[in-house]
Design an enzyme around this catalytic site. Sequence first.
Site, short mmCIF file in Angstrom:
data_model
loop_
_atom_site.label_atom_id
_atom_site.label_comp_id
_atom_site.label_asym_id
_atom_site.label_seq_id
_atom_site.Cartn_x
_atom_site.Cartn_y
_atom_site.Cartn_z
N GLY A 209 -85.10 5.66 13.38
CA GLY A 209 -85.57 6.00 12.66
C GLY A 209 -86.45 5.52 11.57
N ASN A 210 -86.98 6.05 10.68
CA ASN A 210 -87.57 5.11 9.72
C ASN A 210 -87.77 5.96 8.31
OD1 ASN A 210 -90.73 6.23 9.71
ND2 ASN A 210 -90.57 5.24 11.41
N HIS A 211 -88.48 5.09 7.14
CA HIS A 211 -88.13 6.15 6.04
C HIS A 211 -89.64 6.44 5.60
CE1 HIS A 211 -84.76 4.46 5.19
NE2 HIS A 211 -85.31 3.33 4.61
N ALA A 276 -96.00 6.54 10.95
CA ALA A 276 -95.11 5.37 10.71
C ALA A 276 -94.46 5.20 12.11
CB ALA A 276 -93.86 5.18 10.33
#
Length: 401
Positions: A209-211, A276
Amino acid sequence: MSIRGKHVLLGVCGSIAAYKSAHLIRLLVKAGAKVQVVMTPDATSFITPLTLSTLSGNPVLVDYFHPHSGEWNNHVHLALAADAVVVAPASANTLAKFAQGLCDNLLCAIYLSAKSPVFVAPAMDIDMWQHGSTRANINRLKSFGNHIIPPGDGALASGLSGEGRLAEPEEILAFLEAHFAAPRPLAGKQALVTAGPTQEAIDPVRYIGNHSSGKMGYAIAAQLVNLGADVTLVSGPTALPAPQGVAMVPVTSAAEMLDACIAHFTYADITVMSAAVADFTPKDVANQKIKKDSGHLLGLELVKTTDILATLGQQKREGQVLVGFALETDDGIASAQDKLRRKNLDFIVLNSTRDKGAGFAGDSNKITIIDKHHTFDEFSLKPKTEVAADICARLVALVNA
Ligand code: CTP
């Protein structure tokens, strides 16, 4: 447009300021609004339903059920019939219930069912108003797209003095008039917004995943609603509540986001891709949880995801507006311009991780808008809600060009 002929559902809560709602009803009726009053049970201790029904010309509703007739007050119908839901005075208790989605009375159930704009005019003592819980609840209501009519400063029923007095009925009316008079430059336009991260499964319990928090995209969706657009928000997993009036399409992976975007892009006049999206996804997803005794080194083979924005750019028809984001670790102008051209965008919103306070997780952002004519517009660091307003102002200009 004015408030004349509009259906206003006025919620009245248990607060000493409930006496002011009688005057507010008079003003609304005089201005030509049709007023349906709904009181919380406690509000009836402060002012009688008879007073408010006489002034509004409609029976006041308090309970879900009529005690003996076997009928009920349909909260969904009441909510959908309203052009605006106005809660004045809104007590600390009702604010907390709205913020948490509780519905132990008719007014709270109407609030949850409302599709129209919601206006909340709080009234309480200064310490209650300043308490962290109330601040958090107010912020949560704002994040739903609710309009807060701020309380005034002055003498309070407790004998204390400070912020917490219900706004004067004249101010509340002026707030509503301003809302109905405001231009809706995107009325009748369909907008598609993506937000949040995607999650790419590795095995049944793990993902890449990402932030991304989703805050930027949610703020854009809320602002587009305010400007009159019909908004679909395709969102990866976030901790954010859905903005009021937005059609949510929850997705998890980049592949799911691609399918949802293709389905909605066909009829979108405006598309803003702030998600994102993962650029890579595991080639194979393990059926079982990967055990740590499978060796010292675990290799993950990744394959490229489809670039959703570029795909939509290829499908873009005359008149459709397509906007992308670029998050760069350097100043990124050249790279953003390259993306703008490759993905066939009308403009790109550049944010750099080099700028303090800008980017993924926080509440502020610092952007540069670059359009296809290579015009640069650099904005200062602002709250994401204001950044959303800047981006949407550009969209309005483009759509109406
Ligand atoms: N984007 C997308 N689908 C992807 C990857 C990105 O739709 N699979 C969109 C994002 O929503 C954003 C824009 O493309 O609007 C820019 O994403 P970014 O990852 O910065 O661009 P890339 O072209 O992937 O370039 P790079 O990763 O090399 O910076």
